[in-house]
Design an enzyme around this catalytic site. Sequence first.
Site, PDB file in Angstrom:
ATOM      1  N   HIS A 284      39.919  29.106  35.771  1.00 31.21           N
ATOM      2  CA  HIS A 284      40.833  30.344  36.777  1.00 31.21           C
ATOM      3  C   HIS A 284      42.345  30.146  35.812  1.00 31.21           C
ATOM      4  CE1 HIS A 284      38.215  29.400  40.333  1.00 31.21           C
ATOM      5  NE2 HIS A 284      37.895  30.514  39.683  1.00 31.21           N
TER       6      HIS A 284
ATOM      7  N   GLU B  89      45.776  29.031  36.651  1.00 32.39           N
ATOM      8  CA  GLU B  89      45.881  27.468  37.058  1.00 32.39           C
ATOM      9  C   GLU B  89      46.196  26.723  35.850  1.00 32.39           C
ATOM     10  OE1 GLU B  89      42.050  26.298  38.759  1.00 32.39           O
ATOM     11  OE2 GLU B  89      42.388  28.017  40.582  1.00 32.39           O
TER      12      GLU B  89
ATOM     13  N   ARG C 118      43.418  35.527  38.300  1.00 34.45           N
ATOM     14  CA  ARG C 118      42.643  34.345  38.359  1.00 34.45           C
ATOM     15  C   ARG C 118      41.163  34.550  37.637  1.00 34.45           C
ATOM     16  NH1 ARG C 118      40.379  30.711  42.661  1.00 34.45           N
ATOM     17  NH2 ARG C 118      38.384  31.337  43.287  1.00 34.45           N
TER      18      ARG C 118
ATOM     19  N   ASN D 118      33.902  31.019  38.356  1.00 30.50           N
ATOM     20  CA  ASN D 118      33.410  30.081  39.152  1.00 30.50           C
ATOM     21  C   ASN D 118      32.622  30.406  40.120  1.00 30.50           C
ATOM     22  OD1 ASN D 118      33.107  27.229  38.971  1.00 30.50           O
ATOM     23  ND2 ASN D 118      34.429  26.908  40.445  1.00 30.50           N
ATOM     24  N   ARG D 119      32.211  31.771  40.180  1.00 34.10           N
ATOM     25  CA  ARG D 119      31.120  31.961  41.192  1.00 34.10           C
ATOM     26  C   ARG D 119      30.072  32.826  40.684  1.00 34.10           C
ATOM     27  NH1 ARG D 119      34.475  29.678  43.488  1.00 34.10           N
ATOM     28  NH2 ARG D 119      35.657  30.008  45.462  1.00 34.10           N
TER      29      ARG D 119
ATOM     30  N   HIS E 179      40.513  22.068  37.506  1.00 31.00           N
ATOM     31  CA  HIS E 179      41.177  23.201  38.227  1.00 31.00           C
ATOM     32  C   HIS E 179      42.495  22.778  38.849  1.00 31.00           C
ATOM     33  CE1 HIS E 179      37.703  26.029  39.234  1.00 31.00           C
ATOM     34  NE2 HIS E 179      36.769  24.705  38.588  1.00 31.00           N
TER      35      HIS E 179
ATOM     36  N   TYR F  77      35.542  24.238  51.030  1.00 32.88           N
ATOM     37  CA  TYR F  77      34.547  25.290  51.898  1.00 32.88           C
ATOM     38  C   TYR F  77      33.457  25.529  51.130  1.00 32.88           C
ATOM     39  CZ  TYR F  77      37.324  27.798  48.303  1.00 32.88           C
ATOM     40  OH  TYR F  77      37.866  28.390  47.261  1.00 32.88           O
TER      41      TYR F  77
ATOM     42  N   GLU G 115      40.892  19.030  41.197  1.00 34.08           N
ATOM     43  CA  GLU G 115      41.799  20.053  41.651  1.00 34.08           C
ATOM     44  C   GLU G 115      43.189  19.044  41.536  1.00 34.08           C
ATOM     45  OE1 GLU G 115      41.867  23.245  42.717  1.00 34.08           O
ATOM     46  OE2 GLU G 115      39.719  23.435  43.317  1.00 34.08           O
TER      47      GLU G 115
END
Lengths: 93, 310
Positions: free
Chosen positions: B70, B73, B128, B145-146, B197, B249, B271
């Site tokens: 991303h 970041e 992002r 990342n999806r 991340h 999530y 993270e």
Amino acid sequence: RKVFTGDQVLRVNAKSEAQIQLLKTLENGEVFELDFWTHPSSSDLPIDIHVPYASLYAVQKFLQDNEIPFHVMIQDLQELLDKEQEDLQRNAM
Amino acid sequence: KGGDTKSFDYATYHRLDAIYSWMDSMVAGHPNLISKVQIGSSYENRPMYVLKFSTGGNNRPAIWIDAGIHSREWISTASALWMANKMATDFGVDPSVTSLLGQMDVYLMIVTNPDGYAYTHTNDRMWRKTRSVNSGSTCRGVDPNRNWDAGFGGPGASKNPCSESYHGPSAHSAIEVKNIVDLIKNRGNFKAFISIHAYSQLLMYPYGYTCNDIPHQAELDSVGQRAVQALSSLFGTSYRVGSICKIIYQASGGSIDWSYNNGVKYSFAFELRDTGRYGFLLPANQIIPTATETWLGLKHIMEYVRDHPY
């Protein structure tokens, strides 16, 4: 270069599942052009929302009307970016 | 040329060209340890490089580490730069790093989303995603990342190209993702896959696309807890450990879910800092403290992987 003058990042601390659901509706809506830096999932985790200046009043009112606690995490996003840019240029020199 | 890496300022953020130039210096400074491998090109045709740390051998067990998938970041990429240098300079000095690299190869991808990273420096600091054009939409980019083939298109990813979590038209449609998938599959023998991340201070393991436990949940949780203990030992930075679904999530199409489902047991995602003062805009004076503490956590995971072959 895109500018973010007056944009704020709000830190929201939802207190209940009902508030999480309300925040999810806010996230799924496109009217306010919000950028969720962290997402509503549980009341254990804070939710950070980048709010464009034009949407600030409406979003803060939404949170207040629904008694969802929040505070301002970043007062003016562009100020922070300007400082970052100054640091970058100074270091590059 | 190797001297360039010594004068490089790790305590500031750098543009893509400076990072790519630094990679050449790293290779020149450590020719028997580091090579620069181009695994393909990005959507906008920028080269995608991995630094390969290897002391020889043939297809040794390997560890994959990526940063900056991303693009906004920045602390992720900046920390990876510092850690690359740390691993190189500790080789031959720190017995643990020396032993690790004596047995395993480490592939470190410092700028996983080069188009997005360049764009954050020139046009939109908050960008992002990738920069690919989406057919039928004025909005650009796929959330890389999806986009992995792990519950692709499920909960926690968007089908809207204007969303920050747009999953893309199909799994591995993002060339940046496909390049990594191809490398991992073609080379094989990867024993760990670690994605870096920012922010929130979490160490996560699969799954994200479902809240079901993985078969190795207990082991990965234990490794994660100890890694975080090591990380926290330096400055007391607090981290939480858990599965993506349970501590953030539900999010489908994530990289470490894909790696885990493809047999890479030790799949983790960090993270990094912070927990809510600066978000993605962590000041540059936080780079070295962040990288230093993260290195301790990362090193613990790598040591565990080295000592627990499978």
